[in-house]
Scaffold this motif. Structure first.
Motif, PDB file in Angstrom:
ATOM      1  N   ASN A  17       0.835  -1.208   0.000  1.00  0.00           N
ATOM      2  CA  ASN A  17       0.000   0.000   0.000  1.00  0.00           C
ATOM      3  C   ASN A  17       0.870   1.257   0.000  1.00  0.00           C
ATOM      4  O   ASN A  17       0.933   2.011   0.963  1.00  0.00           O
ATOM      5  CB  ASN A  17      -0.950   0.013   1.202  1.00  0.00           C
ATOM      6  N   GLN A  18       1.537   1.500  -1.114  1.00  0.00           N
ATOM      7  CA  GLN A  18       2.434   2.644  -1.225  1.00  0.00           C
ATOM      8  C   GLN A  18       1.772   3.866  -1.850  1.00  0.00           C
ATOM      9  O   GLN A  18       2.360   4.945  -1.845  1.00  0.00           O
ATOM     10  CB  GLN A  18       3.658   2.258  -2.062  1.00  0.00           C
ATOM     11  N   HIS A  19       0.572   3.700  -2.375  1.00  0.00           N
ATOM     12  CA  HIS A  19      -0.096   4.801  -3.064  1.00  0.00           C
ATOM     13  C   HIS A  19      -1.583   4.757  -2.731  1.00  0.00           C
ATOM     14  O   HIS A  19      -2.174   3.671  -2.628  1.00  0.00           O
ATOM     15  CB  HIS A  19       0.108   4.660  -4.583  1.00  0.00           C
ATOM     16  N   PRO A  20      -2.239   5.911  -2.551  1.00  0.00           N
ATOM     17  CA  PRO A  20      -3.682   5.912  -2.247  1.00  0.00           C
ATOM     18  C   PRO A  20      -4.543   5.235  -3.308  1.00  0.00           C
ATOM     19  O   PRO A  20      -5.655   4.804  -3.002  1.00  0.00           O
ATOM     20  CB  PRO A  20      -4.001   7.408  -2.140  1.00  0.00           C
ATOM     21  N   ALA A  21      -4.045   5.133  -4.542  1.00  0.00           N
ATOM     22  CA  ALA A  21      -4.792   4.385  -5.554  1.00  0.00           C
ATOM     23  C   ALA A  21      -4.957   2.931  -5.142  1.00  0.00           C
ATOM     24  O   ALA A  21      -5.967   2.292  -5.453  1.00  0.00           O
ATOM     25  CB  ALA A  21      -4.090   4.485  -6.910  1.00  0.00           C
ATOM     26  N   PHE A  22      -3.952   2.387  -4.431  1.00  0.00           N
ATOM     27  CA  PHE A  22      -4.080   1.028  -3.898  1.00  0.00           C
ATOM     28  C   PHE A  22      -5.118   0.989  -2.786  1.00  0.00           C
ATOM     29  O   PHE A  22      -5.947   0.076  -2.723  1.00  0.00           O
ATOM     30  CB  PHE A  22      -2.730   0.539  -3.369  1.00  0.00           C
ATOM     31  N   LEU A  23      -5.108   1.977  -1.887  1.00  0.00           N
ATOM     32  CA  LEU A  23      -6.060   1.992  -0.781  1.00  0.00           C
ATOM     33  C   LEU A  23      -7.495   1.999  -1.286  1.00  0.00           C
ATOM     34  O   LEU A  23      -8.372   1.341  -0.715  1.00  0.00           O
ATOM     35  CB  LEU A  23      -5.834   3.219   0.103  1.00  0.00           C
ATOM     36  N   ARG A  24      -7.747   2.731  -2.363  1.00  0.00           N
ATOM     37  CA  ARG A  24      -9.125   2.896  -2.828  1.00  0.00           C
ATOM     38  C   ARG A  24      -9.600   1.760  -3.730  1.00  0.00           C
ATOM     39  O   ARG A  24     -10.789   1.614  -3.975  1.00  0.00           O
ATOM     40  CB  ARG A  24      -9.284   4.228  -3.566  1.00  0.00           C
ATOM     41  N   MET A  25      -8.660   0.917  -4.212  1.00  0.00           N
ATOM     42  CA  MET A  25      -9.054  -0.144  -5.148  1.00  0.00           C
ATOM     43  C   MET A  25      -8.415  -1.497  -4.834  1.00  0.00           C
ATOM     44  O   MET A  25      -8.966  -2.540  -5.172  1.00  0.00           O
ATOM     45  CB  MET A  25      -8.705   0.282  -6.577  1.00  0.00           C
ATOM     46  N   ALA A  56      -9.085  -8.009  -5.567  1.00  0.00           N
ATOM     47  CA  ALA A  56     -10.030  -7.621  -6.615  1.00  0.00           C
ATOM     48  C   ALA A  56     -10.443  -6.177  -6.374  1.00  0.00           C
ATOM     49  O   ALA A  56     -10.512  -5.716  -5.226  1.00  0.00           O
ATOM     50  CB  ALA A  56     -11.254  -8.528  -6.611  1.00  0.00           C
ATOM     51  N   GLY A  57     -10.719  -5.457  -7.461  1.00  0.00           N
ATOM     52  CA  GLY A  57     -11.136  -4.069  -7.329  1.00  0.00           C
ATOM     53  C   GLY A  57     -11.958  -3.627  -8.528  1.00  0.00           C
ATOM     54  O   GLY A  57     -11.894  -4.240  -9.610  1.00  0.00           O
ATOM     55  N   ILE A  58     -12.721  -2.562  -8.339  1.00  0.00           N
ATOM     56  CA  ILE A  58     -13.561  -2.026  -9.403  1.00  0.00           C
ATOM     57  C   ILE A  58     -13.577  -0.508  -9.292  1.00  0.00           C
ATOM     58  O   ILE A  58     -13.506   0.047  -8.181  1.00  0.00           O
ATOM     59  CB  ILE A  58     -14.992  -2.604  -9.313  1.00  0.00           C
ATOM     60  N   GLU A  59     -13.627   0.182 -10.435  1.00  0.00           N
ATOM     61  CA  GLU A  59     -13.729   1.640 -10.411  1.00  0.00           C
ATOM     62  C   GLU A  59     -14.708   2.115 -11.484  1.00  0.00           C
ATOM     63  O   GLU A  59     -14.827   1.525 -12.559  1.00  0.00           O
ATOM     64  CB  GLU A  59     -12.361   2.308 -10.566  1.00  0.00           C
TER      65      GLU A  59
END
Length: 453
Positions: free
Chosen positions: A28-36, A354-357
Protein backbone atom coordinates in the motif's frame (compact mmCIF):
# COMPACT_ATOMS: atom_id res chain seq x y z
CA UNK A 1 21.32 -10.43 45.64
CA UNK A 2 19.49 -13.69 45.09
CA UNK A 3 20.56 -16.07 42.32
CA UNK A 4 17.69 -17.13 40.10
CA UNK A 5 17.09 -19.64 37.31
CA UNK A 6 17.92 -18.31 33.85
CA UNK A 7 14.90 -19.93 32.20
CA UNK A 8 13.05 -16.63 32.19
CA UNK A 9 16.05 -14.70 30.87
CA UNK A 10 16.60 -17.19 28.05
CA UNK A 11 12.98 -17.03 26.92
CA UNK A 12 13.00 -13.25 27.08
CA UNK A 13 16.18 -12.76 25.09
CA UNK A 14 15.86 -15.26 22.25
CA UNK A 15 12.60 -13.82 20.93
CA UNK A 16 13.36 -10.12 20.93
CA UNK A 17 15.02 -9.88 17.46
CA UNK A 18 11.78 -10.70 15.68
CA UNK A 19 9.87 -7.83 17.25
CA UNK A 20 8.49 -5.41 14.68
CA UNK A 21 9.20 -7.99 12.05
CA UNK A 22 6.76 -10.41 10.51
CA UNK A 23 5.36 -11.33 7.08
CA UNK A 24 4.73 -7.83 5.82
CA UNK A 25 5.92 -6.36 2.54
CA UNK A 26 4.04 -3.09 2.23
CA UNK A 27 2.11 -3.00 -1.04
CA UNK A 28 0.00 0.00 0.00
CA UNK A 29 2.43 2.64 -1.23
CA UNK A 30 -0.10 4.80 -3.06
CA UNK A 31 -3.68 5.91 -2.25
CA UNK A 32 -4.79 4.39 -5.55
CA UNK A 33 -4.08 1.03 -3.90
CA UNK A 34 -6.06 1.99 -0.78
CA UNK A 35 -9.12 2.90 -2.83
CA UNK A 36 -9.05 -0.14 -5.15
CA UNK A 37 -6.44 -2.66 -3.81
CA UNK A 38 -6.00 -4.53 -7.09
CA UNK A 39 -3.50 -2.37 -9.06
CA UNK A 40 -1.27 -5.01 -10.62
CA UNK A 41 -2.57 -4.28 -14.13
CA UNK A 42 -2.78 -0.48 -13.93
CA UNK A 43 -1.15 1.78 -16.53
CA UNK A 44 -1.27 4.94 -14.37
CA UNK A 45 1.67 6.47 -12.49
CA UNK A 46 1.33 4.18 -9.43
CA UNK A 47 2.35 1.37 -11.81
CA UNK A 48 5.95 2.41 -11.08
CA UNK A 49 5.59 0.01 -8.14
CA UNK A 50 2.66 -2.28 -8.92
CA UNK A 51 3.10 -2.83 -12.70
CA UNK A 52 6.20 -1.04 -14.02
CA UNK A 53 5.95 -2.66 -17.46
CA UNK A 54 2.51 -1.06 -17.83
CA UNK A 55 4.06 2.42 -17.90
CA UNK A 56 4.71 1.83 -21.62
CA UNK A 57 1.01 2.47 -22.10
CA UNK A 58 0.85 5.84 -20.37
CA UNK A 59 -1.49 7.90 -22.58
CA UNK A 60 0.93 10.81 -23.04
CA UNK A 61 4.68 11.25 -23.43
CA UNK A 62 6.39 13.46 -20.89
CA UNK A 63 7.20 13.59 -17.21
CA UNK A 64 4.69 12.09 -14.76
CA UNK A 65 4.99 12.46 -10.98
CA UNK A 66 2.93 11.56 -7.91
CA UNK A 67 3.41 12.68 -4.30
CA UNK A 68 1.67 10.66 -1.59
CA UNK A 69 1.15 10.83 2.17
CA UNK A 70 -0.45 8.02 4.20
CA UNK A 71 -1.26 7.52 7.88
CA UNK A 72 -1.44 4.02 9.39
CA UNK A 73 -2.59 2.90 12.83
CA UNK A 74 -2.41 -0.66 14.17
CA UNK A 75 -3.00 -2.60 17.36
CA UNK A 76 -1.30 -5.88 18.24
CA UNK A 77 -2.92 -7.45 21.28
CA UNK A 78 -2.38 -10.62 23.32
CA UNK A 79 -5.04 -12.14 25.59
CA UNK A 80 -2.95 -14.31 27.95
CA UNK A 81 -4.29 -17.04 30.25
CA UNK A 82 -1.68 -19.17 32.01
CA UNK A 83 -0.82 -20.89 35.28
CA UNK A 84 1.78 -19.47 37.63
CA UNK A 85 3.43 -20.77 40.80
CA UNK A 86 1.65 -19.72 43.98
CA UNK A 87 3.27 -21.13 47.09
CA UNK A 88 3.69 -24.63 48.57
CA UNK A 89 1.39 -27.38 49.77
CA UNK A 90 2.14 -30.64 51.59
CA UNK A 91 1.93 -33.66 49.31
CA UNK A 92 2.75 -37.07 50.87
CA UNK A 93 4.38 -35.24 53.74
CA UNK A 94 6.62 -33.13 51.48
CA UNK A 95 6.23 -29.51 50.31
CA UNK A 96 5.29 -29.18 46.62
CA UNK A 97 4.66 -26.09 44.46
CA UNK A 98 1.05 -25.06 43.90
CA UNK A 99 -0.30 -23.12 40.94
CA UNK A 100 -2.91 -20.44 40.34
CA UNK A 101 -4.44 -18.98 37.16
CA UNK A 102 -3.12 -15.68 35.79
CA UNK A 103 -5.01 -13.66 33.20
CA UNK A 104 -4.06 -10.38 31.56
CA UNK A 105 -4.75 -8.50 28.34
CA UNK A 106 -1.64 -6.93 26.80
CA UNK A 107 -2.22 -4.07 24.38
CA UNK A 108 0.32 -3.02 21.77
CA UNK A 109 -0.10 0.10 19.68
CA UNK A 110 1.70 0.93 16.44
CA UNK A 111 1.37 4.27 14.69
CA UNK A 112 2.87 5.80 11.56
CA UNK A 113 1.18 9.19 11.15
CA UNK A 114 3.25 10.19 8.11
CA UNK A 115 4.28 7.66 5.45
CA UNK A 116 5.57 9.54 2.39
CA UNK A 117 6.23 8.23 -1.11
CA UNK A 118 7.08 9.67 -4.50
CA UNK A 119 6.56 8.08 -7.92
CA UNK A 120 8.01 9.38 -11.18
CA UNK A 121 8.22 8.33 -14.83
CA UNK A 122 9.49 9.91 -18.03
CA UNK A 123 8.03 8.48 -21.24
CA UNK A 124 9.33 9.20 -24.74
CA UNK A 125 8.23 6.98 -27.57
CA UNK A 126 8.78 3.32 -26.80
CA UNK A 127 10.99 3.96 -23.75
CA UNK A 128 9.99 4.87 -20.21
CA UNK A 129 12.33 5.40 -17.28
CA UNK A 130 10.65 5.19 -13.89
CA UNK A 131 11.34 5.06 -10.20
CA UNK A 132 9.92 5.57 -6.75
CA UNK A 133 10.93 6.19 -3.16
CA UNK A 134 8.82 4.64 -0.38
CA UNK A 135 8.82 2.76 2.91
CA UNK A 136 8.29 -0.79 1.62
CA UNK A 137 8.49 -2.59 4.97
CA UNK A 138 7.57 -1.76 8.55
CA UNK A 139 6.92 1.93 8.77
CA UNK A 140 6.20 2.58 12.42
CA UNK A 141 6.82 1.97 16.10
CA UNK A 142 4.99 -0.58 18.23
CA UNK A 143 4.78 -0.16 22.00
CA UNK A 144 3.71 -2.60 24.72
CA UNK A 145 3.60 -0.31 27.74
CA UNK A 146 2.78 -3.18 30.12
CA UNK A 147 5.33 -5.54 28.66
CA UNK A 148 4.42 -8.97 27.27
CA UNK A 149 3.21 -12.26 28.76
CA UNK A 150 6.58 -13.67 27.71
CA UNK A 151 8.20 -11.25 30.19
CA UNK A 152 5.91 -11.83 33.13
CA UNK A 153 5.39 -15.59 32.97
CA UNK A 154 9.09 -16.36 32.55
CA UNK A 155 10.07 -13.95 35.34
CA UNK A 156 7.43 -15.37 37.71
CA UNK A 157 8.68 -18.91 37.18
CA UNK A 158 12.31 -17.87 37.47
CA UNK A 159 11.76 -16.02 40.74
CA UNK A 160 9.75 -18.83 42.34
CA UNK A 161 12.11 -21.63 41.29
CA UNK A 162 15.12 -19.68 42.50
CA UNK A 163 13.39 -18.98 45.79
CA UNK A 164 12.80 -22.69 46.37
CA UNK A 165 16.55 -23.24 46.59
CA UNK A 166 16.87 -20.57 49.28
CA UNK A 167 13.97 -21.88 51.34
CA UNK A 168 16.30 -24.46 52.91
CA UNK A 169 18.46 -21.59 54.22
CA UNK A 170 15.50 -20.21 56.13
CA UNK A 171 14.65 -17.42 53.73
CA UNK A 172 10.96 -16.81 52.94
CA UNK A 173 9.40 -18.29 49.84
CA UNK A 174 8.99 -15.68 47.09
CA UNK A 175 5.28 -15.91 46.19
CA UNK A 176 3.52 -13.48 43.79
CA UNK A 177 2.20 -11.35 46.68
CA UNK A 178 5.78 -10.57 47.77
CA UNK A 179 7.21 -9.19 44.51
CA UNK A 180 6.22 -6.79 41.73
CA UNK A 181 7.15 -7.03 38.05
CA UNK A 182 7.34 -3.99 35.76
CA UNK A 183 8.20 -4.34 32.10
CA UNK A 184 7.77 -2.53 28.78
CA UNK A 185 8.79 -3.09 25.18
CA UNK A 186 9.12 -0.81 22.14
CA UNK A 187 10.07 -1.96 18.67
CA UNK A 188 10.45 -0.12 15.38
CA UNK A 189 11.22 -1.08 11.80
CA UNK A 190 11.57 0.88 8.56
CA UNK A 191 12.75 -0.31 5.16
CA UNK A 192 13.39 2.70 2.92
CA UNK A 193 13.45 1.75 -0.75
CA UNK A 194 14.45 3.54 -3.95
CA UNK A 195 13.76 1.84 -7.29
CA UNK A 196 14.92 2.72 -10.79
CA UNK A 197 14.23 0.87 -14.04
CA UNK A 198 13.48 0.93 -17.77
CA UNK A 199 10.34 -0.08 -19.63
CA UNK A 200 10.40 -0.87 -23.35
CA UNK A 201 7.33 -1.12 -25.59
CA UNK A 202 8.15 -4.09 -27.79
CA UNK A 203 5.09 -3.69 -30.02
CA UNK A 204 1.55 -2.36 -29.83
CA UNK A 205 0.45 -4.95 -27.27
CA UNK A 206 3.59 -6.05 -25.37
CA UNK A 207 6.08 -4.30 -23.07
CA UNK A 208 8.80 -5.39 -20.64
CA UNK A 209 10.53 -3.90 -17.59
CA UNK A 210 13.86 -4.44 -15.82
CA UNK A 211 15.15 -2.55 -12.83
CA UNK A 212 16.53 -2.67 -9.32
CA UNK A 213 15.55 -1.50 -5.87
CA UNK A 214 17.93 -0.43 -3.12
CA UNK A 215 16.60 -1.17 0.38
CA UNK A 216 17.92 0.36 3.60
CA UNK A 217 16.79 -1.14 6.90
CA UNK A 218 16.75 0.79 10.16
CA UNK A 219 15.10 -0.38 13.34
CA UNK A 220 15.66 -1.65 16.81
CA UNK A 221 14.09 -2.42 20.14
CA UNK A 222 14.16 -1.06 23.65
CA UNK A 223 12.83 -2.88 26.68
CA UNK A 224 13.29 -3.58 30.35
CA UNK A 225 12.13 -5.90 33.09
CA UNK A 226 12.36 -5.07 36.79
CA UNK A 227 11.26 -7.60 39.39
CA UNK A 228 11.45 -6.18 42.90
CA UNK A 229 10.76 -7.39 46.43
CA UNK A 230 10.78 -4.28 48.55
CA UNK A 231 13.92 -2.37 47.56
CA UNK A 232 15.69 -5.47 46.19
CA UNK A 233 15.94 -5.79 42.41
CA UNK A 234 15.57 -9.51 41.77
CA UNK A 235 15.94 -9.82 38.02
CA UNK A 236 17.31 -6.70 36.30
CA UNK A 237 17.19 -6.76 32.50
CA UNK A 238 17.55 -3.83 30.08
CA UNK A 239 18.12 -3.69 26.34
CA UNK A 240 18.53 -0.79 23.91
CA UNK A 241 19.71 -1.82 20.45
CA UNK A 242 19.63 -0.14 17.05
CA UNK A 243 19.92 -2.12 13.82
CA UNK A 244 20.80 -1.24 10.23
CA UNK A 245 21.27 -3.15 6.99
CA UNK A 246 20.80 -2.96 3.25
CA UNK A 247 20.07 -5.13 0.24
CA UNK A 248 19.37 -4.98 -3.51
CA UNK A 249 16.19 -6.32 -5.16
CA UNK A 250 16.22 -7.09 -8.92
CA UNK A 251 12.74 -6.55 -10.46
CA UNK A 252 11.37 -7.66 -13.82
CA UNK A 253 7.91 -7.37 -15.39
CA UNK A 254 5.77 -7.70 -18.49
CA UNK A 255 2.52 -6.13 -19.65
CA UNK A 256 0.21 -7.28 -22.45
CA UNK A 257 -2.65 -5.13 -23.68
CA UNK A 258 -5.39 -6.24 -26.08
CA UNK A 259 -8.20 -3.77 -26.65
CA UNK A 260 -10.17 -3.70 -23.36
CA UNK A 261 -8.06 -6.36 -21.61
CA UNK A 262 -4.75 -5.71 -19.84
CA UNK A 263 -2.46 -8.26 -18.21
CA UNK A 264 0.37 -7.27 -15.88
CA UNK A 265 3.00 -9.42 -14.16
CA UNK A 266 5.95 -8.59 -11.94
CA UNK A 267 8.61 -10.64 -10.15
CA UNK A 268 10.77 -9.30 -7.34
CA UNK A 269 13.76 -11.48 -6.54
CA UNK A 270 14.70 -12.34 -2.97
CA UNK A 271 16.72 -9.65 -1.22
CA UNK A 272 19.58 -11.00 0.86
CA UNK A 273 19.92 -8.69 3.83
CA UNK A 274 21.67 -8.87 7.19
CA UNK A 275 21.05 -6.34 9.92
CA UNK A 276 23.85 -5.29 12.25
CA UNK A 277 23.51 -4.37 15.93
CA UNK A 278 24.57 -1.10 17.44
CA UNK A 279 23.93 -1.87 21.09
CA UNK A 280 23.59 1.18 23.31
CA UNK A 281 22.62 -0.65 26.50
CA UNK A 282 22.62 -4.28 27.55
CA UNK A 283 22.23 -4.99 31.27
CA UNK A 284 21.91 -8.56 32.48
CA UNK A 285 23.07 -10.87 35.31
CA UNK A 286 26.53 -12.36 34.90
CA UNK A 287 25.02 -15.83 34.52
CA UNK A 288 23.36 -14.78 31.25
CA UNK A 289 26.56 -13.91 29.39
CA UNK A 290 26.18 -16.70 26.82
CA UNK A 291 22.51 -15.93 26.25
CA UNK A 292 22.94 -12.28 25.25
CA UNK A 293 25.82 -12.83 22.82
CA UNK A 294 23.51 -12.21 19.84
CA UNK A 295 22.67 -8.73 21.10
CA UNK A 296 26.12 -7.35 21.50
CA UNK A 297 27.46 -4.55 19.37
CA UNK A 298 28.35 -5.56 15.81
CA UNK A 299 26.46 -8.88 15.67
CA UNK A 300 24.63 -9.60 12.37
CA UNK A 301 21.19 -11.23 11.99
CA UNK A 302 19.49 -12.40 8.74
CA UNK A 303 16.45 -10.36 7.70
CA UNK A 304 15.80 -11.24 4.04
CA UNK A 305 12.98 -9.71 2.00
CA UNK A 306 11.17 -12.65 0.31
CA UNK A 307 10.76 -12.93 -3.43
CA UNK A 308 7.33 -11.88 -4.66
CA UNK A 309 5.24 -12.73 -7.73
CA UNK A 310 2.33 -10.56 -8.83
CA UNK A 311 -0.05 -11.33 -11.70
CA UNK A 312 -3.17 -9.32 -12.52
CA UNK A 313 -5.84 -8.92 -15.20
CA UNK A 314 -7.91 -5.77 -15.76
CA UNK A 315 -10.91 -5.44 -18.07
CA UNK A 316 -12.86 -2.42 -19.29
CA UNK A 317 -16.53 -3.47 -19.31
CA UNK A 318 -17.67 0.01 -20.34
CA UNK A 319 -15.78 3.20 -21.12
CA UNK A 320 -16.64 4.30 -17.55
CA UNK A 321 -16.44 0.94 -15.73
CA UNK A 322 -13.29 -1.15 -15.09
CA UNK A 323 -12.43 -4.09 -12.84
CA UNK A 324 -9.29 -6.01 -11.90
CA UNK A 325 -8.33 -9.27 -10.19
CA UNK A 326 -4.86 -10.10 -8.89
CA UNK A 327 -2.72 -12.72 -7.13
CA UNK A 328 0.44 -12.31 -5.00
CA UNK A 329 2.82 -14.98 -3.75
CA UNK A 330 5.57 -14.28 -1.20
CA UNK A 331 8.16 -17.04 -0.84
CA UNK A 332 8.64 -16.55 2.90
CA UNK A 333 9.89 -20.08 3.54
CA UNK A 334 13.05 -19.37 1.55
CA UNK A 335 13.80 -15.97 3.10
CA UNK A 336 16.24 -16.04 6.00
CA UNK A 337 14.88 -14.86 9.35
CA UNK A 338 16.36 -14.52 12.82
CA UNK A 339 16.72 -17.96 14.38
CA UNK A 340 15.71 -19.64 11.09
CA UNK A 341 12.07 -18.99 11.95
CA UNK A 342 11.11 -19.41 8.31
CA UNK A 343 11.50 -23.18 8.74
CA UNK A 344 8.39 -23.23 10.93
CA UNK A 345 6.16 -21.83 8.20
CA UNK A 346 3.95 -24.37 6.45
CA UNK A 347 3.99 -22.45 3.14
CA UNK A 348 4.56 -19.06 1.58
CA UNK A 349 2.01 -16.24 1.73
CA UNK A 350 -0.88 -16.12 -0.76
CA UNK A 351 -2.89 -12.96 -1.43
CA UNK A 352 -6.02 -12.62 -3.57
CA UNK A 353 -7.19 -9.16 -4.62
CA UNK A 354 -10.03 -7.62 -6.61
CA UNK A 355 -11.14 -4.07 -7.33
CA UNK A 356 -13.56 -2.03 -9.40
CA UNK A 357 -13.73 1.64 -10.41
CA UNK A 358 -16.48 3.74 -11.96
CA UNK A 359 -16.19 7.12 -13.65
CA UNK A 360 -19.22 8.87 -12.21
CA UNK A 361 -18.39 11.98 -14.24
CA UNK A 362 -15.42 12.99 -16.36
CA UNK A 363 -13.90 14.53 -13.22
CA UNK A 364 -14.83 11.96 -10.53
CA UNK A 365 -13.96 8.25 -10.26
CA UNK A 366 -15.20 6.10 -7.35
CA UNK A 367 -13.62 2.75 -6.51
CA UNK A 368 -13.49 -0.05 -3.97
CA UNK A 369 -11.72 -3.37 -3.53
CA UNK A 370 -10.81 -6.26 -1.29
CA UNK A 371 -7.89 -8.49 -0.40
CA UNK A 372 -7.56 -11.88 1.33
CA UNK A 373 -4.20 -12.76 2.93
CA UNK A 374 -3.37 -16.37 3.79
CA UNK A 375 -0.13 -17.07 5.70
CA UNK A 376 1.48 -20.42 6.41
CA UNK A 377 1.47 -19.93 10.19
CA UNK A 378 2.26 -22.47 12.91
CA UNK A 379 2.53 -22.42 16.70
CA UNK A 380 6.32 -22.64 16.54
CA UNK A 381 6.44 -19.59 14.27
CA UNK A 382 4.20 -17.40 16.43
CA UNK A 383 5.62 -15.61 19.47
CA UNK A 384 4.68 -12.70 21.70
CA UNK A 385 7.31 -10.53 20.06
CA UNK A 386 6.36 -11.40 16.47
CA UNK A 387 3.01 -12.77 15.39
CA UNK A 388 0.83 -12.59 12.29
CA UNK A 389 -2.83 -13.34 11.61
CA UNK A 390 -4.68 -14.27 8.43
CA UNK A 391 -6.90 -11.43 7.30
CA UNK A 392 -9.15 -9.74 4.80
CA UNK A 393 -8.94 -6.08 3.79
CA UNK A 394 -11.49 -3.68 2.33
CA UNK A 395 -10.79 -0.31 0.79
CA UNK A 396 -12.60 2.50 -0.97
CA UNK A 397 -11.98 6.02 -2.21
CA UNK A 398 -12.00 8.35 -5.16
CA UNK A 399 -9.91 9.95 -7.88
CA UNK A 400 -10.68 13.58 -8.70
CA UNK A 401 -9.45 14.90 -12.03
CA UNK A 402 -8.63 18.56 -11.45
CA UNK A 403 -7.33 19.38 -14.93
CA UNK A 404 -6.02 17.50 -17.95
CA UNK A 405 -2.66 17.31 -16.15
CA UNK A 406 -3.53 17.04 -12.45
CA UNK A 407 -5.52 14.59 -10.32
CA UNK A 408 -6.00 13.76 -6.64
CA UNK A 409 -6.37 10.27 -5.19
CA UNK A 410 -7.87 9.70 -1.74
CA UNK A 411 -8.32 6.29 -0.16
CA UNK A 412 -9.07 4.47 3.09
CA UNK A 413 -8.64 0.80 3.92
CA UNK A 414 -9.04 -1.33 7.01
CA UNK A 415 -8.03 -4.89 7.79
CA UNK A 416 -9.96 -7.48 9.78
CA UNK A 417 -7.74 -10.18 11.26
CA UNK A 418 -8.56 -13.73 12.29
CA UNK A 419 -7.51 -14.36 15.90
CA UNK A 420 -4.73 -16.93 16.32
CA UNK A 421 -4.86 -19.17 19.41
CA UNK A 422 -1.65 -20.78 20.65
CA UNK A 423 -1.92 -23.28 23.51
CA UNK A 424 1.14 -24.73 25.22
CA UNK A 425 1.83 -27.26 27.98
CA UNK A 426 5.19 -25.58 28.57
CA UNK A 427 4.21 -21.92 28.47
CA UNK A 428 7.33 -19.83 27.80
CA UNK A 429 9.52 -22.52 29.35
CA UNK A 430 7.77 -22.39 32.74
CA UNK A 431 6.74 -26.05 32.75
CA UNK A 432 3.11 -24.97 33.19
CA UNK A 433 0.23 -24.75 30.74
CA UNK A 434 -1.10 -21.58 29.14
CA UNK A 435 -2.81 -20.05 26.13
CA UNK A 436 -2.33 -16.85 24.14
CA UNK A 437 -4.88 -15.41 21.75
CA UNK A 438 -3.19 -13.06 19.26
CA UNK A 439 -5.24 -10.34 17.56
CA UNK A 440 -4.56 -7.28 15.39
CA UNK A 441 -6.26 -4.30 13.77
CA UNK A 442 -5.13 -2.00 10.96
CA UNK A 443 -6.45 1.26 9.46
CA UNK A 444 -4.78 3.34 6.73
CA UNK A 445 -5.73 6.66 5.12
CA UNK A 446 -3.91 8.23 2.18
CA UNK A 447 -3.90 11.23 -0.15
CA UNK A 448 -1.85 11.91 -3.29
CA UNK A 449 -1.54 14.40 -6.10
CA UNK A 450 -0.58 13.21 -9.59
CA UNK A 451 0.74 15.63 -12.20
CA UNK A 452 1.91 15.38 -15.80
CA UNK A 453 4.35 17.99 -17.05
Amino acid sequence: MRKFSLIGIAMLIVSIPTFAGGLLTNTNQHPAFLRMLSRGATTEIDAALSNPAGLAFLPKDGFHVSLSIQSAFQTRNIDADFLTYNGLAMVDGKPAPTTAPFKKYYEGKAAAPVIPSIFAAYKKGDWTISGFFAITGGGGKASFDDGLPLFESAAMASIFQGSLKELAAGKPLMTPDKYKINSAMDGRQYIYSAQLGLTYKINDWLSAFAGGRMNYFTGGYEGFLDAKAGDTNLLPLALDCDQTGWGLTPVIGVDMKWNKLNFGAKYEFKTNMNIENKTNKLDYPDEAEALVAGYKNGVNTPNDIPSMLSVAVAYEFLPVLRASVEYHFYDDKNAGMAGDKQKYLTKGTNEYLAGIEWDVTKHLTLSCGGQITDYGLSDNFQSDTSFSCDSYTLGFGAKVKLTERAAINVGYMWTTYEDYTKASQNYNGTGLSGTNVYSRTNKVFGLSIDYRF
